[in-house]
Design a protein around this motif. Sequence first.
Motif, PDB file in Angstrom:
ATOM      1  N   GLY A  16      -5.763   5.610  17.366  1.00  0.00           N
ATOM      2  CA  GLY A  16      -6.005   4.182  17.217  1.00  0.00           C
ATOM      3  C   GLY A  16      -5.404   3.620  15.943  1.00  0.00           C
ATOM      4  N   ILE A  17      -6.088   2.630  15.368  1.00  0.00           N
ATOM      5  CA  ILE A  17      -5.583   1.883  14.222  1.00  0.00           C
ATOM      6  C   ILE A  17      -5.974   2.564  12.916  1.00  0.00           C
ATOM      7  N   VAL A  18      -5.040   2.591  11.970  1.00  0.00           N
ATOM      8  CA  VAL A  18      -5.316   3.083  10.620  1.00  0.00           C
ATOM      9  C   VAL A  18      -5.564   1.875   9.716  1.00  0.00           C
ATOM     10  N   TYR A  19      -6.738   1.828   9.082  1.00  0.00           N
ATOM     11  CA  TYR A  19      -7.078   0.732   8.173  1.00  0.00           C
ATOM     12  C   TYR A  19      -6.965   1.204   6.729  1.00  0.00           C
ATOM     13  N   VAL A  20      -6.235   0.436   5.929  1.00  0.00           N
ATOM     14  CA  VAL A  20      -6.138   0.703   4.497  1.00  0.00           C
ATOM     15  C   VAL A  20      -7.140  -0.233   3.822  1.00  0.00           C
ATOM     16  N   ASN A  21      -8.328   0.271   3.529  1.00  0.00           N
ATOM     17  CA  ASN A  21      -9.416  -0.559   3.009  1.00  0.00           C
ATOM     18  C   ASN A  21      -9.474  -0.602   1.487  1.00  0.00           C
ATOM     19  N   GLY A  22      -8.681   0.212   0.833  1.00  0.00           N
ATOM     20  CA  GLY A  22      -8.647   0.251  -0.620  1.00  0.00           C
ATOM     21  C   GLY A  22      -7.665   1.314  -1.059  1.00  0.00           C
ATOM     22  N   GLY A  23      -7.255   1.275  -2.295  1.00  0.00           N
ATOM     23  CA  GLY A  23      -6.311   2.266  -2.772  1.00  0.00           C
ATOM     24  C   GLY A  23      -4.927   2.060  -2.194  1.00  0.00           C
ATOM     25  N   MET A  24      -4.266   3.182  -1.829  1.00  0.00           N
ATOM     26  CA  MET A  24      -2.861   3.119  -1.446  1.00  0.00           C
ATOM     27  C   MET A  24      -2.554   4.095  -0.318  1.00  0.00           C
ATOM     28  N   LEU A  25      -1.780   3.615   0.664  1.00  0.00           N
ATOM     29  CA  LEU A  25      -1.212   4.472   1.694  1.00  0.00           C
ATOM     30  C   LEU A  25       0.271   4.582   1.397  1.00  0.00           C
ATOM     31  N   GLU A  26       0.721   5.777   1.029  1.00  0.00           N
ATOM     32  CA  GLU A  26       2.110   5.995   0.635  1.00  0.00           C
ATOM     33  C   GLU A  26       2.803   6.909   1.636  1.00  0.00           C
ATOM     34  N   ASN A  39      -3.466  -3.269   6.761  1.00  0.00           N
ATOM     35  CA  ASN A  39      -3.805  -3.242   5.342  1.00  0.00           C
ATOM     36  C   ASN A  39      -4.837  -4.334   5.072  1.00  0.00           C
ATOM     37  N   THR A  40      -6.077  -3.929   4.866  1.00  0.00           N
ATOM     38  CA  THR A  40      -7.157  -4.898   4.676  1.00  0.00           C
ATOM     39  C   THR A  40      -7.632  -4.999   3.229  1.00  0.00           C
ATOM     40  N   GLY A  41      -7.195  -4.070   2.346  1.00  0.00           N
ATOM     41  CA  GLY A  41      -7.713  -4.125   0.980  1.00  0.00           C
ATOM     42  C   GLY A  41      -7.004  -3.220   0.006  1.00  0.00           C
ATOM     43  N   GLY A  42      -5.706  -2.982   0.200  1.00  0.00           N
ATOM     44  CA  GLY A  42      -5.000  -2.073  -0.695  1.00  0.00           C
ATOM     45  C   GLY A  42      -3.501  -2.322  -0.686  1.00  0.00           C
ATOM     46  N   THR A  43      -2.735  -1.218  -0.776  1.00  0.00           N
ATOM     47  CA  THR A  43      -1.278  -1.287  -0.831  1.00  0.00           C
ATOM     48  C   THR A  43      -0.676  -0.283   0.133  1.00  0.00           C
ATOM     49  N   VAL A  44       0.326  -0.710   0.887  1.00  0.00           N
ATOM     50  CA  VAL A  44       1.136   0.183   1.703  1.00  0.00           C
ATOM     51  C   VAL A  44       2.502   0.278   1.036  1.00  0.00           C
ATOM     52  N   CYS A  45       2.985   1.523   0.824  1.00  0.00           N
ATOM     53  CA  CYS A  45       4.246   1.684   0.108  1.00  0.00           C
ATOM     54  C   CYS A  45       4.954   2.944   0.580  1.00  0.00           C
ATOM     55  N   GLY A  46       6.101   3.233  -0.018  1.00  0.00           N
ATOM     56  CA  GLY A  46       6.828   4.453   0.286  1.00  0.00           C
ATOM     57  C   GLY A  46       8.152   4.206   0.964  1.00  0.00           C
ATOM     58  N   LEU A  55       0.337  -4.683   9.795  1.00  0.00           N
ATOM     59  CA  LEU A  55      -0.250  -5.972   9.438  1.00  0.00           C
ATOM     60  C   LEU A  55      -0.686  -5.943   7.978  1.00  0.00           C
ATOM     61  N   ILE A  56      -0.154  -6.865   7.189  1.00  0.00           N
ATOM     62  CA  ILE A  56      -0.497  -6.998   5.776  1.00  0.00           C
ATOM     63  C   ILE A  56      -1.363  -8.244   5.636  1.00  0.00           C
ATOM     64  N   ARG A  57      -2.659  -8.035   5.417  1.00  0.00           N
ATOM     65  CA  ARG A  57      -3.597  -9.150   5.395  1.00  0.00           C
ATOM     66  C   ARG A  57      -3.703  -9.781   4.009  1.00  0.00           C
ATOM     67  N   ALA A  58      -4.352 -10.942   3.956  1.00  0.00           N
ATOM     68  CA  ALA A  58      -4.502 -11.703   2.718  1.00  0.00           C
ATOM     69  C   ALA A  58      -5.119 -10.832   1.623  1.00  0.00           C
ATOM     70  N   GLY A  59      -4.573 -10.949   0.417  1.00  0.00           N
ATOM     71  CA  GLY A  59      -5.104 -10.208  -0.715  1.00  0.00           C
ATOM     72  C   GLY A  59      -4.584  -8.795  -0.851  1.00  0.00           C
ATOM     73  N   THR A  60      -3.678  -8.370   0.034  1.00  0.00           N
ATOM     74  CA  THR A  60      -3.145  -7.012  -0.018  1.00  0.00           C
ATOM     75  C   THR A  60      -1.640  -7.042  -0.282  1.00  0.00           C
ATOM     76  N   THR A  61      -1.060  -5.841  -0.463  1.00  0.00           N
ATOM     77  CA  THR A  61       0.337  -5.748  -0.877  1.00  0.00           C
ATOM     78  C   THR A  61       1.104  -4.762  -0.014  1.00  0.00           C
ATOM     79  N   MET A  62       2.347  -5.135   0.301  1.00  0.00           N
ATOM     80  CA  MET A  62       3.317  -4.236   0.909  1.00  0.00           C
ATOM     81  C   MET A  62       4.432  -4.025  -0.107  1.00  0.00           C
ATOM     82  N   SER A  63       4.727  -2.755  -0.435  1.00  0.00           N
ATOM     83  CA  SER A  63       5.721  -2.461  -1.464  1.00  0.00           C
ATOM     84  C   SER A  63       6.663  -1.375  -0.965  1.00  0.00           C
ATOM     85  N   PRO A  64       7.772  -1.763  -0.310  1.00  0.00           N
ATOM     86  CA  PRO A  64       8.705  -0.762   0.203  1.00  0.00           C
ATOM     87  C   PRO A  64       9.238   0.125  -0.919  1.00  0.00           C
ATOM     88  N   GLY A  65       9.523   1.366  -0.556  1.00  0.00           N
ATOM     89  CA  GLY A  65      10.187   2.257  -1.493  1.00  0.00           C
ATOM     90  C   GLY A  65       9.256   2.985  -2.431  1.00  0.00           C
TER      91      GLY A  65
END
Length: 202
Positions: A16-26, A39-46, A55-65
Amino acid sequence: EDGTLVAAADNALGTGIVYVNGGMLELADGATINNEVVNTGGTVCGSGTIRGRLLIRAGTTMSPGQSPGWFTVDGQYSQEAGATLEIQLGGTVAGDEYDVLQIHDVPGDPVRTMRLGGTLRVTLLGDFHPASGDVFDIFRWDFGPGKSTFDEVILPTLTEGLNWDTSCLYTTGEISVTPEPATLALLAAGALGLLIRRRRRP
């Protein structure tokens, strides 16, 4: 929660769905996640790939690389109002010296869109200073980008006499550096003056 989860191989994080509720998924370089990621409360990167919707929701960050790198979404990228996409520039080579976000078409998948909102924030790495004529292809997609745009675009300060050109941001995914209009006028006037002086020589 808080902390960093590093995906280092081709895998599915549960079902199913992976939720990033805090911290970082790299995503490590070359890693793939076969899940929809929200991404509901953290950062997706890598520098890996998400096969599905991101999906990058309000208050969260997407940081490629990984300062910098290349991040790929095989499916749909959606960024809500209040979310931030961070792009770092450290040179002119895509993926190696500056961040790239690429969205791939998935054959047979009816959801093939890039929905933009929130903020695009571009920053410089180290002592890199963009020069006139530099082009940064920060977005790549192989389907129609739609009509969505960022609510705000924040760009770094350039050397005096240079200006950012974002006119191709939503058509080709590029931003570039050009001389400011006043600088172009001065250059044109100088060239004209030199031509006149040459013609007046006996």
